[in-house]
Design a protein around this motif. Sequence first.
Motif, PDB file in Angstrom:
ATOM      1  N   MET A   1      10.257  -7.207  21.710  1.00 32.69           N
ATOM      2  CA  MET A   1       9.793  -6.635  21.000  1.00 32.69           C
ATOM      3  C   MET A   1       8.017  -5.882  21.275  1.00 32.69           C
ATOM      4  SD  MET A   1       8.099  -7.462  17.004  1.00 32.69           S
ATOM      5  CE  MET A   1       9.602  -7.504  15.946  1.00 32.69           C
ATOM      6  N   LYS A   2       8.089  -4.815  21.495  1.00 31.56           N
ATOM      7  CA  LYS A   2       6.826  -4.223  21.570  1.00 31.56           C
ATOM      8  C   LYS A   2       5.732  -4.632  20.996  1.00 31.56           C
ATOM      9  CE  LYS A   2       5.194   0.387  22.767  1.00 31.56           C
ATOM     10  NZ  LYS A   2       5.661   1.888  22.171  1.00 31.56           N
ATOM     11  N   LYS A   3       4.886  -4.809  21.702  1.00 35.67           N
ATOM     12  CA  LYS A   3       3.345  -5.628  21.600  1.00 35.67           C
ATOM     13  C   LYS A   3       2.610  -4.628  20.864  1.00 35.67           C
ATOM     14  CE  LYS A   3       3.068  -9.728  24.518  1.00 35.67           C
ATOM     15  NZ  LYS A   3       2.100 -10.009  25.165  1.00 35.67           N
ATOM     16  N   PRO A   4       2.290  -3.944  19.784  1.00 34.18           N
ATOM     17  CA  PRO A   4       0.868  -3.731  19.323  1.00 34.18           C
ATOM     18  C   PRO A   4      -0.266  -3.557  20.474  1.00 34.18           C
ATOM     19  CG  PRO A   4       0.486  -5.502  18.406  1.00 34.18           C
ATOM     20  CD  PRO A   4       1.730  -5.627  18.550  1.00 34.18           C
ATOM     21  N   VAL A   5      -0.825  -2.437  20.465  1.00 33.55           N
ATOM     22  CA  VAL A   5      -1.567  -1.932  21.599  1.00 33.55           C
ATOM     23  C   VAL A   5      -3.272  -2.233  20.910  1.00 33.55           C
ATOM     24  CG1 VAL A   5      -3.087  -0.487  22.916  1.00 33.55           C
ATOM     25  CG2 VAL A   5      -0.346  -0.681  23.149  1.00 33.55           C
ATOM     26  N   ILE A   6      -4.309  -2.632  21.398  1.00 38.60           N
ATOM     27  CA  ILE A   6      -5.357  -2.605  20.154  1.00 38.60           C
ATOM     28  C   ILE A   6      -6.523  -2.652  21.049  1.00 38.60           C
ATOM     29  CG2 ILE A   6      -6.691  -4.718  18.734  1.00 38.60           C
ATOM     30  CD1 ILE A   6      -3.973  -4.720  18.213  1.00 38.60           C
ATOM     31  N   GLY A   7      -7.416  -1.257  20.757  1.00 39.33           N
ATOM     32  CA  GLY A   7      -8.051  -0.905  21.062  1.00 39.33           C
ATOM     33  C   GLY A   7      -9.651  -1.522  20.614  1.00 39.33           C
ATOM     34  N   ALA A  32      -2.516 -13.881  19.732  1.00 41.95           N
ATOM     35  CA  ALA A  32      -2.264 -13.731  18.112  1.00 41.95           C
ATOM     36  C   ALA A  32      -0.713 -12.225  18.346  1.00 41.95           C
ATOM     37  CB  ALA A  32      -3.230 -12.335  17.154  1.00 41.95           C
ATOM     38  N   GLY A  33      -0.516 -11.925  19.386  1.00 39.82           N
ATOM     39  CA  GLY A  33       0.873 -11.148  19.999  1.00 39.82           C
ATOM     40  C   GLY A  33      -0.039 -10.043  20.278  1.00 39.82           C
ATOM     41  N   GLY A  34      -0.892  -9.488  20.238  1.00 37.81           N
ATOM     42  CA  GLY A  34      -1.383  -7.661  20.886  1.00 37.81           C
ATOM     43  C   GLY A  34      -1.381  -7.376  22.401  1.00 37.81           C
ATOM     44  N   LEU A  35      -1.556  -6.003  22.298  1.00 37.02           N
ATOM     45  CA  LEU A  35      -1.709  -6.136  24.185  1.00 37.02           C
ATOM     46  C   LEU A  35      -3.358  -5.655  23.603  1.00 37.02           C
ATOM     47  CD1 LEU A  35      -0.268  -5.397  26.668  1.00 37.02           C
ATOM     48  CD2 LEU A  35       0.123  -3.448  26.083  1.00 37.02           C
ATOM     49  N   PRO A  36      -4.529  -6.010  24.453  1.00 32.54           N
ATOM     50  CA  PRO A  36      -5.577  -5.461  24.071  1.00 32.54           C
ATOM     51  C   PRO A  36      -5.910  -4.353  25.147  1.00 32.54           C
ATOM     52  CG  PRO A  36      -5.635  -8.094  24.743  1.00 32.54           C
ATOM     53  CD  PRO A  36      -4.235  -7.605  24.902  1.00 32.54           C
ATOM     54  N   VAL A  37      -7.526  -3.840  25.101  1.00 32.29           N
ATOM     55  CA  VAL A  37      -7.927  -2.056  26.283  1.00 32.29           C
ATOM     56  C   VAL A  37      -8.653  -2.309  25.795  1.00 32.29           C
ATOM     57  CG1 VAL A  37      -4.986  -1.240  26.598  1.00 32.29           C
ATOM     58  CG2 VAL A  37      -6.606  -0.359  24.776  1.00 32.29           C
TER      59      VAL A  37
END
Length: 238
Positions: A1-7, A32-37
């Motif tokens: 599953m594609k991870k949500p991108v968190i700005g 938590a399963g997110g992709l932080p940027v």
Amino acid sequence: MKKPVIGITPSHNTDNDDISVRPTYLRAIEAAGGLPVLLPLEVPEEDLKQLGSLCDGFLFSGGPDIHPFLLKEETHTQCGNVSMARDTMELSLLKLAVDARKPVLGICRGAQIINVGLGGDIYQDIPSQTQTGFPIAHKQPYSCSLPSHHVDVRRDTLLYTIAEEKTQIAVNSSHHQAVRRIAPCLTASGHAPDGIIEALEMPDYPYLLALQWHPEYMWQTDTVSANIFKSFVDACQG
């Protein structure tokens, strides 16, 4: 599953103009399963819109004080350092995020800038602008990995659900500014024992939670802190 991108909004060292982010935020979002940027600080409005469209949600991080002129006030003697560049960027980003109805999580300063950006204001300095019977340490003298005071949670709120229907939770604390007048579109869902507002939400919005404390320091040992990031990332997943 594609991870949500968190700005994530950046810290700004005004001495050398560096931007950064504490790894505690990154670790909490990743767990938590997110992709932080990390978002840039100085960016044209059109570029910010494009960046915003790439993110599934936004974390407004902690940091220094908000410039008093945004409150239409003079500078209080206890006001600390500010970054107008950061204030400007975050207020623009908040408008973009809310207009797009994307999930928003605010932590400490993040909660304050969200409230100011939506029409509320803050105390420039809690100790000198509020009077309480027992002086709670809102800037705790020990590690933020430990709790320092409690928060009373309002029933039937997002925070109440996240806290697994607990009406009181233990939190850490590291701030001297705090929400004073709540923005018209927000509601308070948590208060410290001395009455200081500790949590804000936006009813009838997909997900907006603004917290005065720092769950990114406690998520590994505290269930409520972990639930905060999990609920936020899940909301960003859509």
